[in-house]
Write a protein that holds these residues in place. Structure first.
Motif, PDB file in Angstrom:
ATOM      1  N   PRO A  14      -7.475  61.890 -15.627  1.00 29.18           N
ATOM      2  CA  PRO A  14      -7.014  60.871 -16.824  1.00 29.18           C
ATOM      3  C   PRO A  14      -7.466  59.428 -16.710  1.00 29.18           C
ATOM      4  O   PRO A  14      -7.889  59.018 -15.670  1.00 29.18           O
ATOM      5  CB  PRO A  14      -5.543  60.688 -16.383  1.00 29.18           C
ATOM      6  N   ILE A  15      -7.589  59.034 -17.958  1.00 31.72           N
ATOM      7  CA  ILE A  15      -8.413  57.695 -18.078  1.00 31.72           C
ATOM      8  C   ILE A  15      -7.279  56.764 -18.673  1.00 31.72           C
ATOM      9  O   ILE A  15      -6.385  57.009 -19.565  1.00 31.72           O
ATOM     10  CB  ILE A  15      -9.261  57.752 -19.325  1.00 31.72           C
ATOM     11  N   THR A  16      -7.286  55.783 -17.811  1.00 31.32           N
ATOM     12  CA  THR A  16      -6.268  54.652 -17.994  1.00 31.32           C
ATOM     13  C   THR A  16      -6.555  53.598 -19.188  1.00 31.32           C
ATOM     14  O   THR A  16      -6.830  52.392 -19.033  1.00 31.32           O
ATOM     15  CB  THR A  16      -6.041  53.957 -16.794  1.00 31.32           C
ATOM     16  N   VAL A  17      -6.670  54.243 -20.406  1.00 32.02           N
ATOM     17  CA  VAL A  17      -6.801  53.549 -21.508  1.00 32.02           C
ATOM     18  C   VAL A  17      -5.710  54.052 -22.563  1.00 32.02           C
ATOM     19  O   VAL A  17      -5.160  55.021 -22.366  1.00 32.02           O
ATOM     20  CB  VAL A  17      -8.098  53.557 -22.226  1.00 32.02           C
ATOM     21  N   LEU A  18      -5.506  52.965 -23.562  1.00 34.46           N
ATOM     22  CA  LEU A  18      -4.559  53.400 -24.340  1.00 34.46           C
ATOM     23  C   LEU A  18      -4.987  54.661 -25.129  1.00 34.46           C
ATOM     24  O   LEU A  18      -6.058  54.819 -25.946  1.00 34.46           O
ATOM     25  CB  LEU A  18      -4.339  52.254 -25.446  1.00 34.46           C
ATOM     26  N   PRO A  19      -4.176  55.739 -25.264  1.00 37.48           N
ATOM     27  CA  PRO A  19      -4.568  56.947 -25.910  1.00 37.48           C
ATOM     28  C   PRO A  19      -4.738  56.974 -27.301  1.00 37.48           C
ATOM     29  O   PRO A  19      -5.427  57.818 -28.058  1.00 37.48           O
ATOM     30  CB  PRO A  19      -3.556  58.075 -25.524  1.00 37.48           C
ATOM     31  N   SER A  20      -3.957  55.891 -27.834  1.00 33.63           N
ATOM     32  CA  SER A  20      -4.174  55.650 -29.314  1.00 33.63           C
ATOM     33  C   SER A  20      -5.454  55.208 -29.792  1.00 33.63           C
ATOM     34  O   SER A  20      -5.687  55.210 -31.047  1.00 33.63           O
ATOM     35  CB  SER A  20      -3.130  54.760 -29.724  1.00 33.63           C
ATOM     36  N   SER A  21      -6.166  54.464 -28.973  1.00 30.62           N
ATOM     37  CA  SER A  21      -7.444  54.091 -29.347  1.00 30.62           C
ATOM     38  C   SER A  21      -8.702  54.933 -29.609  1.00 30.62           C
ATOM     39  O   SER A  21      -8.543  55.860 -28.874  1.00 30.62           O
ATOM     40  CB  SER A  21      -7.961  52.995 -28.163  1.00 30.62           C
ATOM     41  N   ARG A  22      -9.478  54.716 -30.606  1.00 34.02           N
ATOM     42  CA  ARG A  22     -10.599  55.402 -30.915  1.00 34.02           C
ATOM     43  C   ARG A  22     -11.532  55.881 -29.733  1.00 34.02           C
ATOM     44  O   ARG A  22     -12.093  56.783 -29.425  1.00 34.02           O
ATOM     45  CB  ARG A  22     -11.281  54.875 -32.226  1.00 34.02           C
ATOM     46  N   PHE A  23     -11.424  54.633 -29.015  1.00 35.88           N
ATOM     47  CA  PHE A  23     -12.617  54.942 -28.037  1.00 35.88           C
ATOM     48  C   PHE A  23     -12.178  55.870 -26.806  1.00 35.88           C
ATOM     49  O   PHE A  23     -12.798  56.388 -26.301  1.00 35.88           O
ATOM     50  CB  PHE A  23     -12.667  53.111 -27.223  1.00 35.88           C
TER      51      PHE A  23
ATOM     52  N   ALA B 191     -14.852  56.112 -14.194  1.00 36.14           N
ATOM     53  CA  ALA B 191     -13.770  56.350 -15.131  1.00 36.14           C
ATOM     54  C   ALA B 191     -13.804  57.667 -15.633  1.00 36.14           C
ATOM     55  O   ALA B 191     -14.632  58.321 -15.896  1.00 36.14           O
ATOM     56  CB  ALA B 191     -13.856  55.306 -16.227  1.00 36.14           C
ATOM     57  N   GLY B 192     -12.579  58.108 -15.472  1.00 35.76           N
ATOM     58  CA  GLY B 192     -12.267  59.645 -15.933  1.00 35.76           C
ATOM     59  C   GLY B 192     -12.749  60.800 -15.051  1.00 35.76           C
ATOM     60  O   GLY B 192     -12.896  62.192 -15.570  1.00 35.76           O
ATOM     61  N   VAL B 193     -13.002  60.346 -13.770  1.00 37.98           N
ATOM     62  CA  VAL B 193     -13.904  61.459 -12.782  1.00 37.98           C
ATOM     63  C   VAL B 193     -13.251  61.413 -11.584  1.00 37.98           C
ATOM     64  O   VAL B 193     -12.774  60.483 -10.987  1.00 37.98           O
ATOM     65  CB  VAL B 193     -15.364  61.047 -12.611  1.00 37.98           C
ATOM     66  N   GLU B 194     -12.892  62.635 -10.999  1.00 39.45           N
ATOM     67  CA  GLU B 194     -12.397  62.750  -9.795  1.00 39.45           C
ATOM     68  C   GLU B 194     -13.340  63.331  -8.865  1.00 39.45           C
ATOM     69  O   GLU B 194     -13.849  64.674  -9.004  1.00 39.45           O
ATOM     70  CB  GLU B 194     -11.117  63.733  -9.659  1.00 39.45           C
ATOM     71  N   LEU B 195     -14.105  62.682  -7.929  1.00 44.68           N
ATOM     72  CA  LEU B 195     -15.341  63.143  -7.164  1.00 44.68           C
ATOM     73  C   LEU B 195     -14.923  63.974  -5.985  1.00 44.68           C
ATOM     74  O   LEU B 195     -13.708  64.120  -5.507  1.00 44.68           O
ATOM     75  CB  LEU B 195     -15.926  61.847  -6.443  1.00 44.68           C
ATOM     76  N   THR B 196     -15.579  65.274  -5.752  1.00 45.94           N
ATOM     77  CA  THR B 196     -15.402  65.735  -4.793  1.00 45.94           C
ATOM     78  C   THR B 196     -16.481  65.045  -3.501  1.00 45.94           C
ATOM     79  O   THR B 196     -17.008  64.268  -3.579  1.00 45.94           O
ATOM     80  CB  THR B 196     -16.095  67.180  -4.842  1.00 45.94           C
TER      81      THR B 196
ATOM     82  N   SER C 277     -10.993  49.848 -17.581  1.00 46.88           N
ATOM     83  CA  SER C 277      -9.676  49.668 -17.351  1.00 46.88           C
ATOM     84  C   SER C 277      -9.914  48.823 -16.093  1.00 46.88           C
ATOM     85  O   SER C 277     -10.611  48.936 -15.028  1.00 46.88           O
ATOM     86  CB  SER C 277      -8.756  50.710 -17.433  1.00 46.88           C
ATOM     87  N   ARG C 278      -8.604  48.233 -15.620  1.00 42.66           N
ATOM     88  CA  ARG C 278      -8.494  47.544 -14.439  1.00 42.66           C
ATOM     89  C   ARG C 278      -7.444  47.877 -13.735  1.00 42.66           C
ATOM     90  O   ARG C 278      -6.140  47.901 -14.381  1.00 42.66           O
ATOM     91  CB  ARG C 278      -8.855  46.031 -14.246  1.00 42.66           C
ATOM     92  N   GLU C 279      -7.184  48.312 -12.353  1.00 34.68           N
ATOM     93  CA  GLU C 279      -6.105  48.607 -11.739  1.00 34.68           C
ATOM     94  C   GLU C 279      -6.152  48.016 -10.309  1.00 34.68           C
ATOM     95  O   GLU C 279      -6.874  48.477  -9.416  1.00 34.68           O
ATOM     96  CB  GLU C 279      -6.346  50.254 -11.417  1.00 34.68           C
TER      97      GLU C 279
END
Length: 264
Positions: free
Chosen positions: A203-212, A139-144, A167-169
């Motif tokens: 980008p992280i696919t979670v609600l940006p409004s959450s504290r987490f 999550a939140g990582v774009e690997l090379t 998250s789940r996509e």
């Protein structure tokens, strides 16, 4: 009656009085026997059925645990992302897994459910030999390509990892992947590849409004900043000699000389 009179009584009179007293005692005994017999019977019944009562209470307790385990999917083995309940992802539950392989699509991890000795054996009569791994992305990582090679080296097959659900996509799980280091310490692979400069933040696919979301974003950004400051991986700066050589190769004079030599 005076003592002298008692002593002077005939022998037959005293015997008849003694027999009368015995008769009164025998008449009173049958009245007390029924209550004594009932108590004895109840005690014997309780002793005979004590094991049965214990087995019934144990069975009820196990049945309750089975219902709870089924309702919260405590010991369920997930074979695809769609099988994981939404509340697990909403609460960022951590799952234990075994690394199967690392491909261009992501990490393939076999889920290891929680094992409860009695309940697991009752729910599953035989060991499930089938293996359908979960597809996991950091999550939140774009690997090379270098980052993928580093993961293949450090996450060997059959190694145990922890997957913190983010998250789940579709059929892909975005997770924080942690690996044990010794008996106490663990480290997050997401942060590790960023600190080594083997990946970029994504980008992280979670609600940006959450504290987490903000805590996770801060952790990953801090790891990437460390790599930039230390010039690691993607952020490695060329030395003075490497920069000078590159400038000469890209200069107009160098291009002209290469053309001349090609024609000759």
């Amino acid at each position: 009656m005076r003592r002298e009179d008692v002593n002077n009584m005939p022998e037959t009179s005293r015997e008849s009085e003694t027999e009368a007293r015995r008769g009164d005692g025998q008449q009173r005994e049958p009245g007390s026997r029924p209550s004594h017999n009932v108590v004895s019977a109840l005690s014997q019944l309780a002793d005979d059925n004590l094991m049965l009562l214990r087995n019934i209470s144990t069975g009820l307790a196990i049945a309750g645990l089975l219902l709870i385990a089924r309702s919260i999917k405590l010991i369920t083995k997930f074979k695809s992302a769609s099988e994981i309940p939404p509340r697990f992802i909403e609460r960022n539950v951590s799952l234990r897994g075994r690394v199967h392989s690392i491909t261009e699509k992501g990490l393939e991890v076999e889920h290891i459910p929680i094992h409860l000795p009695v309940i697991s054996s009752l729910l599953f009569n035989h060991k499930d030999a089938s293996m359908s791994p979960l597809l996991v992305h950091l999550a939140g990582v774009e690997l090379t390509a270098e980052g993928r090679a580093w993961l293949q080296k450090n996450l060997v097959p059959a190694q145990t990892v922890w997957l913190k659900l983010i998250s789940r996509e579709n059929d892909i799980l975005h997770c924080l992947v942690s690996q044990s280091r010794g008996s106490i310490w663990t480290y997050c692979m997401n942060e590790e590849v960023l600190m080594l400069g083997l990946a970029r933040t994504a980008p992280i696919t979670v609600l940006p409004s959450s504290r987490f979301y903000w805590r996770l974003h801060k952790r990953l950004h801090r790891a990437e900043v460390k790599a930039v400051r230390k010039g690691r991986g993607l952020w490695k700066e060329d030395s003075l000699w490497e920069r000078a050589s590159k400038a000469i190769r890209d200069s107009a004079l160098s291009r002209l000389m290469r053309r001349i030599f090609k024609k000759t």
